[in-house]
Design a protein around this motif. Structure first.
Motif, short mmCIF file in Angstrom:
data_model
loop_
_atom_site.label_atom_id
_atom_site.label_comp_id
_atom_site.label_asym_id
_atom_site.label_seq_id
_atom_site.Cartn_x
_atom_site.Cartn_y
_atom_site.Cartn_z
N UNK A 168 -5.60 12.92 6.71
CA UNK A 168 -5.61 11.47 6.91
C UNK A 168 -4.36 10.77 6.38
N UNK A 169 -3.85 11.23 5.25
CA UNK A 169 -2.70 10.59 4.61
C UNK A 169 -1.58 11.60 4.42
N UNK A 170 -1.20 12.26 5.46
CA UNK A 170 -0.18 13.29 5.38
C UNK A 170 1.20 12.78 5.07
N UNK A 171 1.39 11.46 5.13
CA UNK A 171 2.71 10.92 4.86
C UNK A 171 3.01 10.85 3.37
N UNK B 65 7.22 11.91 -3.53
CA UNK B 65 6.70 12.83 -2.52
C UNK B 65 6.70 14.27 -3.02
N UNK B 66 7.72 14.64 -3.76
CA UNK B 66 7.80 16.01 -4.30
C UNK B 66 6.66 16.23 -5.31
N UNK B 67 6.43 15.27 -6.20
CA UNK B 67 5.34 15.41 -7.17
C UNK B 67 3.98 15.48 -6.50
N UNK C 78 6.14 12.38 12.61
CA UNK C 78 7.16 11.51 12.03
C UNK C 78 8.29 11.26 13.04
N UNK C 79 8.48 12.18 13.97
CA UNK C 79 9.55 12.01 14.95
C UNK C 79 9.26 10.86 15.91
N UNK C 80 7.99 10.48 16.03
CA UNK C 80 7.63 9.40 16.94
C UNK C 80 7.86 8.03 16.35
N UNK D 131 0.85 -1.17 0.00
CA UNK D 131 0.00 0.00 0.00
C UNK D 131 0.90 1.23 0.00
N UNK D 132 0.63 2.16 -0.91
CA UNK D 132 1.47 3.34 -1.06
C UNK D 132 1.43 4.22 0.18
N UNK D 133 0.32 4.22 0.88
CA UNK D 133 0.13 5.15 1.98
C UNK D 133 0.55 4.58 3.33
N UNK D 134 1.18 3.44 3.36
CA UNK D 134 1.64 2.88 4.62
C UNK D 134 2.86 3.64 5.12
N UNK D 135 2.95 3.88 6.45
CA UNK D 135 4.07 4.67 6.98
C UNK D 135 5.43 4.01 6.77
N UNK D 136 5.52 2.69 6.72
CA UNK D 136 6.84 2.07 6.55
C UNK D 136 7.39 2.32 5.15
#
Length: 169
Positions: free
Chosen positions: A108-111, A59-61, A166-168, A44-49
């Motif tokens: 919701x998907x800020x990553x 991410x830039x695009x 993200x620091x967590x 899944x593209x939106x997973x944090x890992x």
């Protein structure tokens, strides 16, 4: 008999000034999603890992695509031009309802965006809207600058929230 809707030449220019950046934004989003599918074919593209991949081009695009849709700095010029040529109801529609889905995606998907770019774009949007609003005499431009400033505050807060979250990890 059918009536034909009369569209003035100024409204046509405003429509084109809105559609061209919107189409460019959609193309950027589609290209970034395609690249994400190439980078992560099974996940899944939106997973944090998946944030820790070496390529930041995706991410830039995606960040550029969302800043265009929100009308943030440096992609705010089309919103000022469009606001001069459309009706009041269309201004409120473009200022509120067209930005809500993008903000929901960001919350919701800020990553999928780079928080640093969101914060810088938000701060520059705030400064730019303050400068433009002092040099303008048109009420519609005031409304567009108000929308630009509020999107600047929201993008700064989303960027700071996502950068701290993200620091967590």
């Amino acid at each position: 008999t059918g009536e034909c809707i009369q569209i003035s030449s100024h409204n046509k220019e405003s429509l084109l000034a809105y559609l061209i950046p919107s189409l460019f934004s959609y193309v950027c989003a589609l290209v970034s999603l395609y690249l994400a599918g190439q980078l992560w074919p099974r996940g899944n593209v939106l997973e944090p890992q998946n944030l820790f991949i070496n390529s930041n081009f995706y991410f830039v695009l995606m960040t550029i695509s969302l800043t265009i849709k929100l009308g943030l700095f440096p992609f705010f010029v089309y919103t000022l031009n469009v606001s001069q040529g459309i009706s009041w109801s269309a201004i409120f529609f473009l200022g509120i309802t067209s930005k809500l889905p993008i903000l929901i995606i960001l919350i919701n998907y800020g990553n999928i965006v780079l928080p640093e770019i969101m914060i810088i774009s938000g701060i520059l949007s705030l400064l730019t809207s303050a400068i433009i609003i002092f040099n303008s005499i048109y009420v519609k431009r005031y409304i567009a600058c108000s929308s630009l400033a509020s999107m600047g505050w929201l993008s700064c807060s989303i960027g700071v929230y996502k950068a701290n979250s993200f620091a967590w990890f």
